[in-house]
Design a protein around this motif. Structure first.
Motif, PDB file in Angstrom:
ATOM      1  N   PRO A  11       9.362   6.349  -2.640  1.00 28.18           N
ATOM      2  CA  PRO A  11      10.286   6.147  -1.420  1.00 28.18           C
ATOM      3  C   PRO A  11       9.675   5.590  -0.463  1.00 28.18           C
ATOM      4  CG  PRO A  11       9.526   8.443  -2.252  1.00 28.18           C
ATOM      5  CD  PRO A  11       8.993   7.463  -3.113  1.00 28.18           C
ATOM      6  N   MET A  12      10.639   5.073   0.605  1.00 30.85           N
ATOM      7  CA  MET A  12      10.141   4.257   1.718  1.00 30.85           C
ATOM      8  C   MET A  12       9.237   4.920   2.617  1.00 30.85           C
ATOM      9  SD  MET A  12      10.484   0.979   2.513  1.00 30.85           S
ATOM     10  CE  MET A  12      11.940   0.539   1.571  1.00 30.85           C
ATOM     11  N   VAL A  58       0.832  -1.197  -0.075  1.00 28.73           N
ATOM     12  CA  VAL A  58      -0.123  -0.093   0.194  1.00 28.73           C
ATOM     13  C   VAL A  58       0.923   1.256   0.143  1.00 28.73           C
ATOM     14  CG1 VAL A  58      -1.967   1.386   1.232  1.00 28.73           C
ATOM     15  CG2 VAL A  58      -1.775  -1.358   1.344  1.00 28.73           C
ATOM     16  N   ILE A  59       0.670   1.845  -1.038  1.00 28.19           N
ATOM     17  CA  ILE A  59       1.618   3.275  -1.213  1.00 28.19           C
ATOM     18  C   ILE A  59       0.749   4.476  -1.142  1.00 28.19           C
ATOM     19  CG2 ILE A  59       3.116   4.343  -2.875  1.00 28.19           C
ATOM     20  CD1 ILE A  59       4.287   1.743  -1.954  1.00 28.19           C
ATOM     21  N   GLY A  91       7.949  12.246  -5.191  1.00 27.05           N
ATOM     22  CA  GLY A  91       8.804  11.307  -5.531  1.00 27.05           C
ATOM     23  C   GLY A  91       8.195   9.980  -6.206  1.00 27.05           C
ATOM     24  N   VAL A  92       6.998   9.605  -5.530  1.00 25.85           N
ATOM     25  CA  VAL A  92       6.220   8.700  -5.974  1.00 25.85           C
ATOM     26  C   VAL A  92       5.797   8.704  -7.331  1.00 25.85           C
ATOM     27  CG1 VAL A  92       4.175   7.234  -5.629  1.00 25.85           C
ATOM     28  CG2 VAL A  92       5.253   8.138  -3.614  1.00 25.85           C
ATOM     29  N   ASP A 116      16.165   3.146   1.273  1.00 31.20           N
ATOM     30  CA  ASP A 116      15.187   4.449   1.053  1.00 31.20           C
ATOM     31  C   ASP A 116      14.124   4.472   0.054  1.00 31.20           C
ATOM     32  OD1 ASP A 116      17.004   4.000  -0.956  1.00 31.20           O
ATOM     33  OD2 ASP A 116      17.811   5.975  -1.101  1.00 31.20           O
ATOM     34  N   ALA A 117      14.054   3.251  -0.867  1.00 26.51           N
ATOM     35  CA  ALA A 117      13.089   3.302  -1.695  1.00 26.51           C
ATOM     36  C   ALA A 117      12.552   1.940  -2.428  1.00 26.51           C
ATOM     37  CB  ALA A 117      13.281   4.121  -2.799  1.00 26.51           C
ATOM     38  N   VAL A 118      11.535   1.706  -2.608  1.00 27.80           N
ATOM     39  CA  VAL A 118      11.116   0.459  -3.457  1.00 27.80           C
ATOM     40  C   VAL A 118      10.964   0.705  -4.897  1.00 27.80           C
ATOM     41  CG1 VAL A 118       9.350  -1.235  -3.660  1.00 27.80           C
ATOM     42  CG2 VAL A 118       9.785  -0.465  -1.510  1.00 27.80           C
TER      43      VAL A 118
END
Length: 136
Positions: A81-82, A26-27, A33-34, A63-65
């Motif tokens: 970003p995480m 879930v983002i 930045g997404v 720091d990110a996916v």
């Protein structure tokens, strides 16, 4: 101290896959930045299937996916970003983990900050007294 979110996300993703389930992320799509497909965002969030059969090149860093996937047949690179990762869970049973907001995350939202002061109420509302009600 570095955030534990990336470490936990990698571990939970591995646990979900080892259990034979399908991991979903879930983002928060409103964080700066997404990069996600805009047409699938609902209420500022997007749920992404990150199973190996659904994505290519899944990378979960501290720091990110990021990964590549097809959405409606159109290939897209996804990046989050995480701090935008709100949860990871198994589609089949909902088991997983939600993450709380990181300190200072408010500054990362992509909308312009609202610098206007709130409208003043011309008549202040009287404070009501607390009351108890007996329930039998």
């Amino acid at each position: 101290m570095q955030s534990s979110r990336g470490y936990l996300l990698r571990a939970l993703n591995e646990w979900i896959l080892d259990s034979g389930w399908t991991p979903h992320l879930v983002i928060d799509a409103e964080i700066q930045g997404v990069m996600v497909p805009q047409q699938f965002i609902s209420d500022g969030q997007i749920v992404l299937n990150v199973a190996p059969s659904a994505v290519q090149g899944l990378t979960i860093e501290n720091d990110a996916v990021s990964f590549s996937a097809r959405f409606g047949g159109v290939p897209m690179n996804v990046f989050a970003p995480m701090v935008a990762v709100m949860a990871i869970y198994a589609r089949e049973n909902g088991q997983g983990m939600g993450f709380g907001a990181e300190p200072g995350v408010e500054a990362l939202y992509s909308d312009e900050p609202d610098n206007d002061p709130p409208p003043e109420d011309p008549k202040p509302k009287p404070k009501s007294r607390a009351s108890l009600k007996v329930v039998k």
